[in-house]
Design a protein around this motif. Sequence first.
Motif, PDB file in Angstrom:
ATOM      1  N   ALA A  48       0.826  -1.212   0.000  1.00 44.03           N
ATOM      2  CA  ALA A  48       0.000   0.000   0.000  1.00 44.03           C
ATOM      3  C   ALA A  48       0.855   1.256   0.000  1.00 44.03           C
ATOM      4  O   ALA A  48       0.494   2.270  -0.609  1.00 44.03           O
ATOM      5  N   GLU A  49       1.994   1.205   0.668  1.00 45.22           N
ATOM      6  CA  GLU A  49       2.881   2.370   0.690  1.00 45.22           C
ATOM      7  C   GLU A  49       3.475   2.648  -0.683  1.00 45.22           C
ATOM      8  O   GLU A  49       3.606   3.807  -1.098  1.00 45.22           O
ATOM      9  N   LEU A  50       3.831   1.592  -1.408  1.00 41.41           N
ATOM     10  CA  LEU A  50       4.357   1.776  -2.761  1.00 41.41           C
ATOM     11  C   LEU A  50       3.309   2.412  -3.674  1.00 41.41           C
ATOM     12  O   LEU A  50       3.605   3.346  -4.428  1.00 41.41           O
ATOM     13  N   LEU A  51       2.087   1.913  -3.602  1.00 39.88           N
ATOM     14  CA  LEU A  51       1.030   2.466  -4.435  1.00 39.88           C
ATOM     15  C   LEU A  51       0.694   3.893  -4.008  1.00 39.88           C
ATOM     16  O   LEU A  51       0.392   4.747  -4.855  1.00 39.88           O
ATOM     17  N   GLY A  94      -5.262  11.157  -1.044  1.00 38.60           N
ATOM     18  CA  GLY A  94      -6.448  10.341  -0.905  1.00 38.60           C
ATOM     19  C   GLY A  94      -7.679  11.103  -1.362  1.00 38.60           C
ATOM     20  O   GLY A  94      -7.586  12.026  -2.174  1.00 38.60           O
ATOM     21  N   ILE A  95      -8.826  10.709  -0.840  1.00 46.36           N
ATOM     22  CA  ILE A  95     -10.071  11.414  -1.139  1.00 46.36           C
ATOM     23  C   ILE A  95     -10.730  11.766   0.185  1.00 46.36           C
ATOM     24  O   ILE A  95     -10.285  11.332   1.256  1.00 46.36           O
ATOM     25  N   GLN A  96     -11.779  12.558   0.128  1.00 48.50           N
ATOM     26  CA  GLN A  96     -12.434  13.000   1.353  1.00 48.50           C
ATOM     27  C   GLN A  96     -12.868  11.805   2.204  1.00 48.50           C
ATOM     28  O   GLN A  96     -13.582  10.921   1.732  1.00 48.50           O
ATOM     29  N   GLY A  97     -12.387  11.786   3.422  1.00 52.58           N
ATOM     30  CA  GLY A  97     -12.730  10.721   4.348  1.00 52.58           C
ATOM     31  C   GLY A  97     -11.848   9.499   4.252  1.00 52.58           C
ATOM     32  O   GLY A  97     -12.011   8.549   5.027  1.00 52.58           O
ATOM     33  N   THR A  98     -10.910   9.483   3.315  1.00 57.71           N
ATOM     34  CA  THR A  98     -10.032   8.328   3.111  1.00 57.71           C
ATOM     35  C   THR A  98      -8.603   8.810   2.884  1.00 57.71           C
ATOM     36  O   THR A  98      -8.351   9.586   1.952  1.00 57.71           O
ATOM     37  N   LEU A 143      -6.705   4.495   0.720  1.00 55.52           N
ATOM     38  CA  LEU A 143      -7.137   4.386  -0.665  1.00 55.52           C
ATOM     39  C   LEU A 143      -6.280   3.364  -1.410  1.00 55.52           C
ATOM     40  O   LEU A 143      -6.802   2.530  -2.164  1.00 55.52           O
ATOM     41  N   ALA A 144      -4.977   3.419  -1.169  1.00 61.66           N
ATOM     42  CA  ALA A 144      -4.075   2.471  -1.825  1.00 61.66           C
ATOM     43  C   ALA A 144      -4.422   1.040  -1.438  1.00 61.66           C
ATOM     44  O   ALA A 144      -4.467   0.144  -2.292  1.00 61.66           O
ATOM     45  N   GLN A 145      -4.687   0.807  -0.163  1.00 63.31           N
ATOM     46  CA  GLN A 145      -5.025  -0.544   0.289  1.00 63.31           C
ATOM     47  C   GLN A 145      -6.359  -0.995  -0.297  1.00 63.31           C
ATOM     48  O   GLN A 145      -6.526  -2.157  -0.675  1.00 63.31           O
ATOM     49  N   GLN A 146      -7.329  -0.075  -0.389  1.00 63.26           N
ATOM     50  CA  GLN A 146      -8.631  -0.413  -0.967  1.00 63.26           C
ATOM     51  C   GLN A 146      -8.488  -0.831  -2.430  1.00 63.26           C
ATOM     52  O   GLN A 146      -9.142  -1.768  -2.888  1.00 63.26           O
ATOM     53  N   ILE A 147      -7.620  -0.141  -3.151  1.00 58.92           N
ATOM     54  CA  ILE A 147      -7.401  -0.467  -4.563  1.00 58.92           C
ATOM     55  C   ILE A 147      -6.759  -1.839  -4.696  1.00 58.92           C
ATOM     56  O   ILE A 147      -7.167  -2.658  -5.530  1.00 58.92           O
ATOM     57  N   LEU A 148      -5.754  -2.109  -3.870  1.00 61.24           N
ATOM     58  CA  LEU A 148      -5.097  -3.416  -3.915  1.00 61.24           C
ATOM     59  C   LEU A 148      -6.074  -4.529  -3.551  1.00 61.24           C
ATOM     60  O   LEU A 148      -6.074  -5.599  -4.170  1.00 61.24           O
ATOM     61  N   ASP A 149      -6.908  -4.289  -2.558  1.00 58.58           N
ATOM     62  CA  ASP A 149      -7.912  -5.295  -2.170  1.00 58.58           C
ATOM     63  C   ASP A 149      -8.918  -5.526  -3.293  1.00 58.58           C
ATOM     64  O   ASP A 149      -9.319  -6.667  -3.555  1.00 58.58           O
ATOM     65  N   ARG A 150      -9.307  -4.464  -3.951  1.00 60.64           N
ATOM     66  CA  ARG A 150     -10.306  -4.570  -5.024  1.00 60.64           C
ATOM     67  C   ARG A 150      -9.800  -5.402  -6.196  1.00 60.64           C
ATOM     68  O   ARG A 150     -10.551  -6.203  -6.773  1.00 60.64           O
ATOM     69  N   PHE A 151      -8.530  -5.247  -6.528  1.00 62.52           N
ATOM     70  CA  PHE A 151      -7.990  -5.939  -7.698  1.00 62.52           C
ATOM     71  C   PHE A 151      -7.217  -7.208  -7.350  1.00 62.52           C
ATOM     72  O   PHE A 151      -6.667  -7.865  -8.227  1.00 62.52           O
TER      73      PHE A 151
END
Length: 224
Positions: free
Chosen positions: A27-30, A37-41, A46-54
């Motif tokens: 997540a740190e690399l991404l 990030g985005i509001q509230g994240t 956000l990086a971890q959410q993206i990695l989890d999603r894909f």
Amino acid sequence: MPLTHLPPDARPREKLLARGPQALADAELLALLLRTGIQGTTVLQLAQQILDRFGGWAGLLATSVQDLGKVKGIGPAKRAEIAAVLEIARRSLSQQLVEKPAMSDVDTVKTYLRLQLGGLGQEVFAVLFLDAQLKLIAMETLFHGSLSHTTVHPREVVKRALALGAGAAILAHNPPSGVAEPSRADEILTKHLSQALALVDVRVVDHFIVGAGEVVSFAERGLL
């Protein structure tokens, strides 16, 4: 929250410069690419959410620019940067296989196949066509199937091998179950393709099964 708002010792860039890129979590690399990030994240969240999603880096590396655009928080600029880095990784591995015998470094072949096939939502059968020195000529996805079945025609594989002037071939597919365990059907298919290609002096040097968590080599299992 941008990375500059994090404490100095928690900022991925400073951590990378001080300890090297291997010290960073995925997540740190991404997060270094995302920067904000985005509001509230936070950017790390956000990086971890993206990695989890894909499904981690393997899935992210196999995704398309269009799929990246569906993620909230990844605008055109971030999407372009991520896509560029992912393509650099693919091309780097491809170049290694072009410049030296593929089977001299099986781990590189496994990584390359994981990046190419690991994140696909559909079962495919691909062939790495090699020259007489086992250097990569081209990788081609020859057959697509549903999540439960793929039909592979030996004649089509032979035609492509002849067209490319191949001297050897590596077979690869991603099982719909995600489990990288050779089945009896896989063994029979490998035998049939090996026999068909042998008729035109093309040797099958391995068959890799690209699962969700690992890549299994037939040669390493003693199945060739």
